[in-house]
Design a protein around this motif. Structure first.
Motif: not given
Length: 188
Positions: A62-86
């Motif tokens: 999560a540190k690497s994932l949060s750094t890639a999203s600009g969240w400064n290396g937090s050990e908890v991150t939102v990997q995905e969050a999206y809504i779906t509409y059909v």
């Protein structure tokens, strides 16, 4: 969700304790809690035309994932969050809006789904991880689908320039053992 741990050895035993050129397996000669992933989702149902997915990651990855999203290396991150509409009259057409794992590249962010334990150098230095924006998917047949999207570049929640990035993909699964896709990305 899942829980993944590992021991990563390095015969060079770097003084810094860090493996260079690695995305997730960065700690040398160490046991790690790589990732705890929790997914909360409401799939699109027959009577309603919307759903959502939220995937929260914790641990060393999560540190690497949060750094890639600009969240400064937090050990908890939102990997995905999206809504779906059909679309009700076109049930083969769906839209996802929010932060999504990329459809680009060969290797996947969820290491448990990769054929290799450790990602390659192209994943570390050249592949995007997530996109934030809107992606439309149309299922042509049960074996072929297409996607096109407009996003804020890559690995960004908030855009850092005036341009947008276009994504596209054509994917086919002729048999259970064989799948193929052609994908691309253009923009800032």
């Amino acid at each position: 969700g899942y829980l993944q741990g590992s021991y990563t050895g390095n015969l060079n035993s770097p003084y810094s304790g860090t493996n260079q050129g690695r995305q997730f397996d960065t700690n040398s000669n160490s046991f790690d809690l790589n990732r705890f992933l929790l997914q909360i989702a409401k799939p699109v149902g027959d009577s309603d035309h919307y759903g959502f997915t939220a995937r929260l990651a914790a641990g060393n990855d999560a540190k690497s994932l949060s750094t890639a999203s600009g969240w400064n290396g937090s050990e908890v991150t939102v990997q995905e969050a999206y809504i779906t509409y059909v679309v009700p009259s076109l049930t083969k057409l769906k839209f996802n809006a929010g932060k999504m794992v990329t459809m680009e590249g060969v290797e996947l962010v969820d290491t448990v789904l990769n054929p290799n334990y450790s990602e390659g150098l192209l994943f570390t230095y050249a592949e995007c991880i997530t996109h934030t924006g809107l992606v439309a998917n149309y299922t042509i047949t049960d074996k072929v689908n297409t996607s096109v999207g407009v996003v804020n570049g890559w690995d960004l929640v908030q855009d850092n320039n005036d341009g947008k990035t276009m994504l596209w993909q054509v994917a086919t699964t002729p048999t259970k053992q064989i799948s193929w896709s052609f994908q691309g990305m253009y923009g800032n």
